[in-house]
Write a protein that holds these residues in place. Sequence first.
Motif, mmCIF file in Angstrom:
data_model
loop_
_atom_site.group_PDB
_atom_site.id
_atom_site.type_symbol
_atom_site.label_atom_id
_atom_site.label_comp_id
_atom_site.label_asym_id
_atom_site.label_seq_id
_atom_site.Cartn_x
_atom_site.Cartn_y
_atom_site.Cartn_z
ATOM 1 N N PRO A 17 47.798 39.128 51.082
ATOM 2 C CA PRO A 17 47.420 39.562 52.437
ATOM 3 C C PRO A 17 46.136 40.393 52.465
ATOM 4 N N GLU A 18 45.877 41.151 51.426
ATOM 5 C CA GLU A 18 44.656 41.974 51.402
ATOM 6 C C GLU A 18 43.391 41.144 51.225
ATOM 7 N N ASP A 19 43.533 39.854 50.966
ATOM 8 C CA ASP A 19 42.372 38.970 50.909
ATOM 9 C C ASP A 19 41.954 38.491 52.301
ATOM 10 N N THR A 20 42.746 38.814 53.302
ATOM 11 C CA THR A 20 42.418 38.417 54.665
ATOM 12 C C THR A 20 41.107 39.036 55.101
ATOM 13 N N ALA A 21 40.188 38.192 55.538
ATOM 14 C CA ALA A 21 38.851 38.655 55.920
ATOM 15 C C ALA A 21 38.040 37.460 56.405
ATOM 16 N N VAL A 22 36.889 37.763 56.959
ATOM 17 C CA VAL A 22 35.876 36.736 57.181
ATOM 18 C C VAL A 22 35.025 36.675 55.922
ATOM 19 N N TYR A 23 34.871 35.486 55.387
ATOM 20 C CA TYR A 23 34.119 35.286 54.150
ATOM 21 C C TYR A 23 32.745 34.708 54.481
ATOM 22 N N TYR A 24 31.736 35.326 53.893
ATOM 23 C CA TYR A 24 30.355 34.921 54.125
ATOM 24 C C TYR A 24 29.722 34.468 52.812
ATOM 25 N N CYS A 25 28.979 33.381 52.880
ATOM 26 C CA CYS A 25 28.183 33.013 51.716
ATOM 27 C C CYS A 25 26.743 33.452 51.950
ATOM 28 N N ALA A 26 26.041 33.665 50.851
ATOM 29 C CA ALA A 26 24.680 34.164 50.928
ATOM 30 C C ALA A 26 23.875 33.629 49.758
ATOM 31 N N ALA A 27 22.559 33.626 49.922
ATOM 32 C CA ALA A 27 21.655 33.127 48.888
ATOM 33 C C ALA A 27 20.489 34.085 48.717
ATOM 34 N N MET A 28 20.031 34.206 47.476
ATOM 35 C CA MET A 28 18.873 35.060 47.247
ATOM 36 C C MET A 28 18.013 34.514 46.126
ATOM 37 N N TYR A 29 16.743 34.879 46.157
ATOM 38 C CA TYR A 29 15.791 34.453 45.148
ATOM 39 C C TYR A 29 15.935 35.244 43.855
#
Length: 123
Positions: free
Chosen positions: A87-99
Amino acid sequence: VQLQASGGGLVQTGGSLRLSCAASGRTLGSFAMGWFRQAPGRERVFVAAVTWSGGATKYAESVKGRFTMSRDNAKNTAYLQMNSLQPEDTAVYYCAAMYRTYGLDRGALYDYWGQGTQVTVSS
């Protein structure tokens, strides 16, 4: 670069999900990729990251041994396999990219962000 996160959903405790992050506009092969998550009322935090080649990964302590991040540069997509969800994994998950090739766990260093996908783990 546009990032599209998908694969979120509702799952019971102990279940699994695989998130995908598809890129368009440029090849992902030049970027390190990361996943972050934000639970209601909390700050966005680091979850996992992978270098541009896929040769090295980094994980938050809370997900080590349960989550696996990978990438397929030929498909311009990164993945986050999430097992033994709690349950503590509940969240909005975002992916991101960087140089950059350093600071994989530092959100401020990422150049591009996806829109987020909701993960809800029921108890």
